[in-house]
Design a protein around this motif. Structure first.
Motif, PDB file in Angstrom:
ATOM      1  N   ASN A  65       0.863  -1.173   0.000  1.00 25.08           N
ATOM      2  CA  ASN A  65       0.000   0.000   0.000  1.00 25.08           C
ATOM      3  C   ASN A  65       0.908   1.234   0.000  1.00 25.08           C
ATOM      4  O   ASN A  65       1.733   1.396   0.902  1.00 25.08           O
ATOM      5  CB  ASN A  65      -0.892  -0.032   1.248  1.00 25.08           C
ATOM      6  CG  ASN A  65      -1.900   1.085   1.291  1.00 25.08           C
ATOM      7  OD1 ASN A  65      -1.597   2.232   0.983  1.00 25.08           O
ATOM      8  ND2 ASN A  65      -3.111   0.756   1.696  1.00 25.08           N
ATOM      9  N   ALA A 122      -6.764  -5.330  -0.263  1.00 26.02           N
ATOM     10  CA  ALA A 122      -6.011  -4.142  -0.679  1.00 26.02           C
ATOM     11  C   ALA A 122      -6.888  -2.898  -0.681  1.00 26.02           C
ATOM     12  O   ALA A 122      -6.406  -1.787  -0.452  1.00 26.02           O
ATOM     13  CB  ALA A 122      -5.401  -4.367  -2.062  1.00 26.02           C
ATOM     14  N   TRP A 159      -2.157   1.164  -4.367  1.00 24.06           N
ATOM     15  CA  TRP A 159      -1.489  -0.129  -4.188  1.00 24.06           C
ATOM     16  C   TRP A 159      -0.595  -0.400  -5.386  1.00 24.06           C
ATOM     17  O   TRP A 159      -1.050  -0.420  -6.523  1.00 24.06           O
ATOM     18  CB  TRP A 159      -2.537  -1.234  -4.034  1.00 24.06           C
ATOM     19  CG  TRP A 159      -1.994  -2.556  -3.576  1.00 24.06           C
ATOM     20  CD1 TRP A 159      -1.953  -3.024  -2.304  1.00 24.06           C
ATOM     21  CD2 TRP A 159      -1.389  -3.570  -4.398  1.00 24.06           C
ATOM     22  NE1 TRP A 159      -1.365  -4.281  -2.279  1.00 24.06           N
ATOM     23  CE2 TRP A 159      -1.016  -4.638  -3.550  1.00 24.06           C
ATOM     24  CE3 TRP A 159      -1.123  -3.682  -5.762  1.00 24.06           C
ATOM     25  CZ2 TRP A 159      -0.404  -5.785  -4.018  1.00 24.06           C
ATOM     26  CZ3 TRP A 159      -0.506  -4.826  -6.229  1.00 24.06           C
ATOM     27  CH2 TRP A 159      -0.153  -5.866  -5.363  1.00 24.06           C
TER      28      TRP A 159
END
Length: 199
Positions: A65, A122, A159
């Motif tokens: 991230n 994510a 991400w």
């Protein structure tokens, strides 16, 4: 002559292949050290997801991230160190060098290869930021699961991945009486300069 003797990337891959056969879990786990612009270090474990041969000097790739602590530190101070340790082999590899973002195409390809739950994660995880309680994370996972249904899950813009471009790679092997074997490869133009170090 050992074909990996003068090529640290090939040697690393040979050691990694041995670790994959002997380590019980995550042979690609590596400690990643980053630092703030004013030099305050931090370290954590990540998973190596690729090793390059097609760039001069190679590269070590991982994903994260971008809004996490490590992502923010790497964007502000693009230098890192990696430390692999394989206890079953009594070996370690240290890598140091500048860091660059992977391309959007690389990030898309790796993201698409992940399990569906990891892709949802994510989106749901605000990595490194305060968590009110486990329920908040579980609610976010449920919300994004509902949002994407059974359709495609696009890669979030926050991400992506980084590539450590090695300038220094040290190979360490445990030896009796702590007289360990240490060999360091230093990036030197298009090639490598090798030196041995005292243990």
């Amino acid at each position: 002559m050992d074909s990996t003797a003068e090529d640290p990337i090939a040697r690393f891959e040979a050691w990694m292949a041995e670790a994959a056969r002997s380590e019980p879990n995550d042979p690609n786990a590596v400690c990643l050290a980053t630092a703030t612009p004013d030099g305050r270090p931090s370290a954590r474990m990540v998973l190596l997801k690729g090793v390059d041969h097609d760039r001069p000097g190679g590269g070590f790739v991982f994903y994260t991230n971008l809004e996490s602590r490590k992502g923010a530190e790497l964007l502000a101070n693009p230098h890192a160190a990696l430390c692999f340790h394989w206890k079953t082999l009594q070996r370690s590899v240290r890598v140091e060098g500048p860091v660059e973002p992977v391309s959007a195409e690389e990030a898309d390809a790796y993201y698409a290869s992940r399990a569906r739950g990891s892709r949802i994660g994510a989106w749901a995880s605000r990595q490194s930021r305060p968590l009110e309680g486990r329920w908040a994370l579980e609610r976010a996972v449920a919300d994004y699961t509902l949002k994407f249904g059974i359709g495609e899950i696009p890669r979030p813009q926050h991400w992506s991945g980084f590539r450590v471009r090695p300038q220094r790679i040290e190979f360490w092997r445990d030896m009796p009486f702590r007289l360990h074997d240490r060999q360091v490869f230093h990036r030197d133009g298009e090639g490598w300069r090798i030196e041995a170090l005292y243990p």
